[in-house]
Design an enzyme around this catalytic site. Structure first.
Site, PDB file in Angstrom:
ATOM      1  CD  GLN A 182    -102.469 -23.037  37.592  1.00 17.75           C
ATOM      2  OE1 GLN A 182    -101.782 -23.554  36.710  1.00 17.75           O
ATOM      3  NE2 GLN A 182    -103.525 -23.638  38.112  1.00 17.75           N
ATOM      4  CB  THR A 229     -90.918 -40.913  46.003  1.00 17.08           C
ATOM      5  OG1 THR A 229     -91.443 -39.647  46.368  1.00 17.08           O
ATOM      6  CG2 THR A 229     -90.412 -41.605  47.249  1.00 17.08           C
ATOM      7  CD  GLN A 251     -91.026 -43.492  50.906  1.00 14.65           C
ATOM      8  OE1 GLN A 251     -90.816 -42.488  50.226  1.00 14.65           O
ATOM      9  NE2 GLN A 251     -91.623 -43.439  52.094  1.00 14.65           N
ATOM     10  CG  HIS A 254     -94.520 -41.010  47.540  1.00 17.00           C
ATOM     11  ND1 HIS A 254     -94.785 -39.710  47.883  1.00 17.00           N
ATOM     12  CD2 HIS A 254     -93.882 -41.545  48.609  1.00 17.00           C
ATOM     13  CE1 HIS A 254     -94.337 -39.464  49.106  1.00 17.00           C
ATOM     14  NE2 HIS A 254     -93.775 -40.568  49.572  1.00 17.00           N
ATOM     15  CD  GLU A 319     -86.686 -38.913  47.399  1.00 19.40           C
ATOM     16  OE1 GLU A 319     -87.201 -37.877  47.825  1.00 19.40           O
ATOM     17  OE2 GLU A 319     -87.301 -39.772  46.726  1.00 19.40           O
ATOM     18  CG  HIS A 320     -86.296 -41.806  50.693  1.00 17.48           C
ATOM     19  ND1 HIS A 320     -87.251 -41.669  49.696  1.00 17.48           N
ATOM     20  CD2 HIS A 320     -86.388 -40.694  51.463  1.00 17.48           C
ATOM     21  CE1 HIS A 320     -87.891 -40.532  49.875  1.00 17.48           C
ATOM     22  NE2 HIS A 320     -87.387 -39.918  50.932  1.00 17.48           N
ATOM     23  CG  ASP A 353     -91.361 -39.585  53.254  1.00 16.89           C
ATOM     24  OD1 ASP A 353     -90.338 -39.029  52.806  1.00 16.89           O
ATOM     25  OD2 ASP A 353     -91.873 -40.591  52.734  1.00 16.89           O
ATOM     26  CG  HIS A 413     -57.872  -8.222  35.629  1.00 20.27           C
ATOM     27  ND1 HIS A 413     -58.542  -8.017  34.455  1.00 20.27           N
ATOM     28  CD2 HIS A 413     -58.739  -8.869  36.460  1.00 20.27           C
ATOM     29  CE1 HIS A 413     -59.757  -8.534  34.545  1.00 20.27           C
ATOM     30  NE2 HIS A 413     -59.908  -9.046  35.761  1.00 20.27           N
TER      31      HIS A 413
END
Length: 433
Positions: A182, A229, A251, A254, A319-320, A353, A413
């Site tokens: 929402q 993650t 990690q 998460h 990601e890491h 982080d 053109h």
């Protein structure tokens, strides 16, 4: 040679998806599109048991909420934001505007224009992610975006005061206590009480990620496709197994779906790390989450050399990526696919982080093969402009344009070019009387 001491066990325990997320999200978006604020309120009541008189906090409410936050927390927020601000402004300074004259009287230029309005989603749920305020709102304001609308959900029916403080100090222009689909849909579509934004940034759960995906393109731009993650550590025989294990679990807490991977050149290192992980899980307060991720998605892989380790790490495109070797900066030359690198034992992913200053919104699920993470440039539109002031050059370009366009059968053109060649060089064309 590749030896796997621990493999993924995706059949392990952990919550399994039991809902059709895309369909649910589509229904919420469609209803908010049709009913506006009434639908936003109904879904906030349904999902968060939250229905205040106004979802938007007044300045008086913000100041009262901040007054309830411990001073040390406020001081830490400001220090972390100083780090993030310094890095983001340095990034912005690296993106140069320029104008060049490629031929006499032919000017080409590049200009960086901030997006007009951005929506920042700051997650709540299991953890109040103050750091996401720094990474999204503050980076946006450093880019020069005039207006930032920020949303964060209530936590257990209460306003997350620490998060509100971080949002305010980061520079949010409007703060809403509103979460989930929402919130994302209201920012993207606009309602009677919330202005539509042009771009939405910030992490979230699978429903938030799906809402961003569905609204992307037609309604808004987004920062990155979101996913769980990820952490991958490259370690040699000199790394401390306790440190390796601690950082993997940092990690894994998460969520239930965090890949935690070790690639090492030393079998003993791998075995000791596995033992340390199992020991630490017995005393980690978030073991109920981290343990599931480790069981299902943890991997320990032994390879013959660091070159092989870097190559395999690039295939994961995590990601890491944390480098715990004697010469960690070697990875800067050897690797190309990662969201962010963390070099050496004195550096950990948690610094990225929470506090060091680089952005923690990073590519997951292999997206590091084609994109970097969130940065100040994401909130800038790099546009071009051109101007021809020389009649001779305009005519010459007209001739070139005519030939190039007709090679592609674009007669309209070509005639735009012909018109300049005719006007400035007196070229003759049958279609020009």
């Amino acid at each position: 040679m590749v030896l796997k001491l621990k493999q993924q066990n995706c059949s392990g325990a952990g919550p399994a998806p039991a809902v059709d997320t895309p369909t649910i999200v589509r229904g919420v978006i469609d209803e908010i599109r049709a009913k506006g604020d009434d639908a936003v309120r109904a879904y906030s009541e349904k999902f968060d048991k939250w229905s205040p008189t106004s979802f938007k906090l007044s300045q008086e409410e913000i100041q009262h909420i901040i007054s309830t936050v411990p001073q040390q927390v406020l001081d830490d927020i400001k220090q972390v934001q100083d780090n993030v601000r310094a890095f983001a402004l340095a990034q912005k300074a690296s993106i140069q505007e320029f104008e060049m004259e490629i031929r006499p009287g032919v000017h080409l230029g590049q200009k960086n224009i901030p997006i007009n309005s951005v929506g920042a989603y700051i997650p709540g749920g299991r953890y109040p992610l103050l750091a996401s305020s720094h990474m999204t709102i503050l980076t946006t304001k450093c880019a020069g975006v005039p207006h930032v609308t920020a949303c964060t959900p209530p936590i257990a029916g209460k306003i997350p005061a620490n998060t509100v403080a971080a949002m305010h100090y980061a520079g949010a222009d409007d703060i809403y206590i509103l979460g989930g689909v929402q919130a994302v849909a209201a920012m993207a579509i606009g309602t009677e009480t919330m202005k539509k934004v042009n771009f939405i940034a910030g992490p979230g759960n699978s429903f938030v990620a799906e809402a961003k995906r569905q609204l992307f393109g037609e309604e808004i731009g987004i920062d990155l496709p979101a996913g769980p993650t990820e952490i991958l550590i490259v370690a040699d025989e000199h790394a401390d197994p306790f440190t390796v294990a601690t950082d993997l679990l940092s990690q894994a807490e998460h969520g239930y779906d965090t890949p935690a991977i070790l690639i090492t050149t030393c079998k003993t290192q791998g075995e000791k790390t596995i033992a340390e992980v199992e020991r630490l899980l017995k005393i980690l307060p978030t073991a109920d989450v981290a343990g599931v991720s480790w069981d299902r998605l943890g991997e320990v892989i032994v390879v013959d050399s660091l070159d092989e380790a870097y190559k395999l790490a690039d295939e994961y495109a995590s990601e890491h990526v944390q480098i715990l070797t004697q010469n960690p900066r070697e990875a800067l030359e050897k690797m190309s696919n990662y969201g962010a690198l963390f070099l050496g034992e004195k550096t950990c992913v948690s610094y990225g982080d929470k506090c060091i200053g680089t952005n923690h919104v990073l590519p997951t699920r292999g997206a590091a093969r084609y994109t970097g993470g969130l940065w100040v440039g994401k909130f800038l539109k790099t546009v071009t402009y051109q101007e021809v002031t020389s009649p001779q050059e305009s005519g010459e370009l007209g001739r070139l344009c005519g030939r190039a366009a007709r090679a592609e059968n674009f007669e309209g053109h070509a005639r735009s070019g012909d018109a300049r060649a005719h006007r400035y060089l007196n070229d003759k064309f049958e279609w020009i009387e």
